[in-house]
Write a protein that holds these residues in place. Structure first.
Motif, short mmCIF file in Angstrom:
data_model
loop_
_atom_site.label_atom_id
_atom_site.label_comp_id
_atom_site.label_asym_id
_atom_site.label_seq_id
_atom_site.Cartn_x
_atom_site.Cartn_y
_atom_site.Cartn_z
N SER A 200 0.82 -1.21 0.00
CA SER A 200 0.00 0.00 0.00
C SER A 200 0.86 1.26 0.00
N SER B 65 -0.42 2.03 -3.92
CA SER B 65 -1.81 1.82 -3.51
C SER B 65 -2.64 1.62 -4.76
N ILE B 66 -3.81 1.06 -4.57
CA ILE B 66 -4.72 0.86 -5.70
C ILE B 66 -5.04 2.21 -6.34
N TYR C 231 -4.24 3.12 -10.12
CA TYR C 231 -5.36 3.50 -10.98
C TYR C 231 -5.10 4.85 -11.63
N SER D 254 -10.73 -3.34 -6.00
CA SER D 254 -9.61 -4.15 -5.50
C SER D 254 -8.48 -4.18 -6.50
N ALA D 255 -7.33 -4.63 -6.03
CA ALA D 255 -6.16 -4.74 -6.91
C ALA D 255 -6.42 -5.76 -8.00
N LEU E 194 -8.52 -4.21 -10.70
CA LEU E 194 -7.70 -3.31 -11.51
C LEU E 194 -6.81 -4.11 -12.46
N SER F 236 1.11 -2.63 -15.05
CA SER F 236 0.32 -3.68 -14.41
C SER F 236 1.17 -4.81 -13.84
N PHE G 145 1.21 -5.28 -10.01
CA PHE G 145 0.04 -5.94 -9.44
C PHE G 145 0.09 -7.44 -9.67
#
Length: 197
Positions: free
Chosen positions: A21, A25-26, A30, A99-100, A103, A174, A177
């Motif tokens: 995080s 963080s998401i 994003y 949520s991750a 995403l 990406s 993630f």
């Protein structure tokens, strides 16, 4: 010993989420995702407007295959501008995933779309070469076929490079993630992290 192990495990588990995080963080991921997509659509829109302007001027001042080249650039980029505008609008209006993993799914879907588009771009280029070849074997407006063919090759080549570069940039975004989620295991009643030593 068992309490120490559980405490250590929970600490590592919570630390891994905390590190995730803090680093990404998401919301931050994003925002980067949206920025990449908006920038891509702005580039596509700029290309489209530039081609529409030069296409309109070139069509009115040129003749023969050059006039048809500019005409197709103008027509083709009306579509490109529509795609860029819609892409920018829907990216800006989109909601942040919850949520991750949501995403990541969205990012992977976008990347698949870019690769599919790159395949279409190669088909456009092949179609342009086909039009130029066909122009050699017809007496019915061969200059139009040749001009259109050159334009389709140019536009397809630009879009191919654009889609591949956007895919490369987006896939780097990406990957963090994907790396994180590869260590998460979710069962029907449990969530766990796989740690390698």
């Amino acid at each position: 010993m068992k309490k120490l192990f559980i405490t250590l495990f929970l600490s590592l588990f919570l630390f891994s989420f905390d590190v995730f995080s803090q680093n990404t963080s998401i919301a931050q991921a994003y925002e980067r995702d949206v920025k990449i997509r908006k920038t891509g659509m702005a580039i596509l829109g700029t290309w489209a407007v530039g081609n529409m302007i030069t296409g309109a001027i070139g069509r009115s001042q040129a003749s023969g295959q050059t006039a048809y080249f500019h005409e197709m650039n103008l027509i083709w980029n009306v579509v490109n501008l529509g795609i860029a505008g819609a892409g920018y609008y829907f990216t800006a209006k989109g909601d942040m995933p919850e949520s991750a993993s949501a995403l990541l799914n969205d990012q992977v879907s976008f990347q698949k779309t870019l690769l599919f588009n790159a395949g279409l771009d190669l088909a456009y280029i092949a179609g342009g070469f086909y039009l130029m070849e066909r122009a050699k074997n017809t007496t019915i407006r061969p200059e139009r076929l040749k001009g259109y063919g050159k334009s389709v090759i140019l536009q397809g080549s630009f879009l191919f490079v654009f889609d591949i570069i956007l895919h490369t940039i987006h896939s780097k975004q990406s990957s963090q993630f994907s790396d994180f989620l590869s260590h998460v295991q979710i069962g029907s009643n449990q969530v766990g992290i796989v740690l390698g030593f």
